[in-house]
Design an enzyme around this catalytic site. Structure first.
Site, PDB file in Angstrom:
ATOM      1  CB  CYS A   1     -27.444  81.752   3.775  1.00  0.00           C
ATOM      2  SG  CYS A   1     -26.905  80.711   2.428  1.00  0.00           S
TER       3      CYS A   1
ATOM      4  CG  HIS B   1     -31.125  81.374   5.800  1.00  0.00           C
ATOM      5  ND1 HIS B   1     -31.435  81.593   4.480  1.00  0.00           N
ATOM      6  CD2 HIS B   1     -30.297  80.301   5.819  1.00  0.00           C
ATOM      7  CE1 HIS B   1     -30.820  80.684   3.735  1.00  0.00           C
ATOM      8  NE2 HIS B   1     -30.112  79.879   4.518  1.00  0.00           N
TER       9      HIS B   1
ATOM     10  CG  ASP C   1     -36.813  80.372   8.229  1.00  0.00           C
ATOM     11  OD1 ASP C   1     -37.007  79.140   8.175  1.00  0.00           O
ATOM     12  OD2 ASP C   1     -35.759  80.914   7.843  1.00  0.00           O
TER      13      ASP C   1
ATOM     14  CD  GLN D   1     -31.503  75.038  10.337  1.00  0.00           C
ATOM     15  OE1 GLN D   1     -31.381  73.941  10.891  1.00  0.00           O
ATOM     16  NE2 GLN D   1     -30.881  75.328   9.198  1.00  0.00           N
TER      17      GLN D   1
ATOM     18  CE  LYS E   1     -32.433  74.098   5.827  1.00  0.00           C
ATOM     19  NZ  LYS E   1     -31.027  74.008   5.418  1.00  0.00           N
TER      20      LYS E   1
END
Lengths: 412, 151
Positions: free
Chosen positions: A366, A123, A200, A203, A226
């Protein structure tokens, strides 16, 4: 009629509405998830009963607000199995967390001639901050390639990570390709070369049990919104010794020890990073979201999503002219399914699906370097969560088929 | 409702222009070229114009994008070519009002011709940017170059 994992749909009144005259099918969960009544109530209760600024007052409400804000930190620490609450820093978002690591830690440890290694499926928030560090420190930014299936190519990873590498920063779960990356293995490789491992987790944390100690990551970032919590609250996990050596990214109230006229000293972890009045209700909302997810059980969330992917993916693949990005094996694919229809722009597809009540994302997500890598300008993306139903998966497939036919008729 | 509403947006003329774009390609002897991107989707439009005697003598575009952005660009080239620069800028403004759901004068509507059909995009707010991209690019081009070519 299925009602999501554990009949959870009843907790999300927003899902029970019509959009463009059709029942809403919300499949944009990788962008943000909906919030259950429990989270909304926790935030409302806080403002109705306990609202005050934290760490400042001696009065009772200030005490209660501080207790709730800090109890939320304990909850976050337990949720990702951090060794200490001192390792949990609240941020605004994953993006802010990664920016802080890059600007404060990256600029500290990366020197001229060093390397920063990321991957082709990142991302923008895990690309652009590292570009900035690389430019400022005269370092090289390197990319790990993907396999044909869209998975991280571990042979490429082993080539790209060298003794010159100082930082390896990779998405735990990918926001377009729908894969889960082997962070533990990457961390081991990074550490062998004396590099720091950053993941990261935006997700990943909402969809699976994450154990930062088992992964042996040095830093880990994720967002509340999220995973059922409100927007504006995120988390940066860091190993305690690294957070100790990392300078604060922002300065002001709350984060100081003593302020003199010309200089100041910082307070201890984790507050040295939390300048100014923090997002107190956001932290409380995040704690409530974690309670909700714990009650469902992350193993159950993951198993349910696997089932719905196993059900949906073959149906999508059987649509003539549909290209799916990432692995076609449902066992390797998360609930994030990016696709294109031959001859159709994803924006047109998404507008068509919206008319059928189906909310998907269309665009570059993104991830423009990934779009270049895939040689597309954009894709559509359907992303599932535990409150989505098998009937909604059917509706997605029907709506895609209808949109395809609409444009076939319209164009011929 | 379902897909029936789509017919309002994807009218035959629009689909036709998307499928068979007019004036697509490079323009030799261009007075100016402006490239605009839609950062939310990665669409790119390149508009090139040749200005002569205060008029748009030739107008072409390249780039990639969705049905709406491509059709809108194509329609723009057909209705604004041969227009005086000043009038073209007025029509760009009128188009901008139209796709935002505002009413425009009958004269502007007439002069916009088939391009006025793109006005139904006002019902699809997420797509207004797609429709506007080429027109904004031309407006920028005329803003930069419009005064240089009165000879």
């Amino acid at each position: 009629m299925d009602k999501g994992l554990n009949e959870s749909r009843k907790d999300f009144p927003i899902l029970d509405q019509q959009v463009n005259g059709e029942p809403l099918v919300y499949l944009d969960n990788a962008a943000t998830t909906q919030k259950p009544n429990q989270v909304l109530t926790a935030i409302l209760n806080y403002y109705q009963a306990d609202n005050a600024n934290v760490h400042r007052g001696v009065h009772t409400l200030a005490e209660r607000a501080t207790d709730r804000y800090e109890a939320a930190r304990d909850k976050v620490a337990a949720f990702i199995n951090a060794a200490s609450r001192k390792s949990i820093v609240y941020t605004r978002s994953t993006t802010e967390a990664l920016n802080w690591v890059a600007a404060s830690f990256g600029n500290l440890v990366v020197n001229e001639g060093d390397e920063i290694v990321i991957s082709q499926l990142e991302h923008h928030s895990n690309i652009v901050p590292w570009q900035q560090v690389a430019q400022k420190r005269h370092a090289t930014l390197k990319y790990i390639d993907l396999t044909k299936d869209g998975e991280l190519d571990m042979a490429s990873a082993k080539r790209q990570i060298t003794d010159k590498t100082k930082i390896v920063s990779i998405a735990h779960a990918a926001n377009v390709m729908g894969v889960v990356n082997p962070i533990k293995e990457l961390a081991a490789i990074a550490h062998q070369h004396g590099a720091y491992m950053i993941a990261d987790g935006a997700q990943a944390v909402p969809h699976m049990k994450v154990d930062v100690q088992d992964l042996d990551v040095d830093f880990y970032a994720f967002s509340g919104h999220k995973m059922l919590a409100p927007t504006g609250i995120g988390v940066l996990y860091g190993k305690q010794d690294l957070l100790e050596m990392m300078p604060p990214a922002q300065f002001g109230g709350e984060m100081i020890d003593f302020v003199h006229h010309q200089d100041a000293s910082w307070t201890q972890l984790p507050w040295k990073f939390e300048a100014g009045t923090p997002n107190i209700s956001g932290a409380i909302g995040l704690a409530s979201a974690i309670d909700y997810l714990n009650q469902l059980g992350m193993a159950n969330v993951q198993a349910y999503e696997r089932e719905i992917v196993a059900y949906t993916l073959p149906k999508l693949l059987s649509i003539d002219g549909l290209t799916l990005y990432g692995p076609s094996d449902p066992n390797k694919h998360t609930g994030v399914m990016a696709f294109n229809l031959a001859g159709l722009h994803p924006h047109d597809v998404a507008t068509g699906l919206d008319m059928e009540g189906v909310a998907v994302r269309a665009g570059h997500h993104c991830a423009q370097p990934l779009m270049d890598y895939l040689n597309v300008t954009a894709t559509a993306r359907a992303s599932f969560y535990f409150y989505n139903t098998f009937a909604e998966a059917d509706k997605l497939v029907e709506a895609i088929t209808a949109v395809k036919e609409f444009f076939a008729d319209g164009i011929s | 409702m379902g897909l029936a509403k789509l017919n309002q947006l994807y009218r035959e003329v629009i689909l036709d222009h998307a499928q068979h774009p007019r004036n697509r390609g490079e323009l030799t002897n261009a007075s100016g070229v402006v490239e605009l991107r839609n950062p939310t989707c990665g669409d790119v439009i390149n508009v090139a114009a040749q200005l002569k005697d205060g008029k748009i003598a030739a107008l072409k575009f390249t780039g990639s994008g969705c049905t709406i952005s491509q059709a809108s660009a194509s329609l723009m080239t057909t209705v604004l070519v041969n227009q005086p620069v000043q009038r073209a800028r007025e029509l760009i403004m009128a188009f901008s009002h139209l796709i935002s759901g505002e009413t425009i004068s009958d004269q502007d509507d007439d002069d916009l011709g088939d391009a006025a059909l793109v006005g139904s995009v006002a019902e699809f707010p997420a797509r207004i940017k797609c429709a506007a991209l080429a027109w904004h690019a031309l407006d920028e081009l005329l803003d930069q170059k419009g005064d240089d070519h009165h000879d």
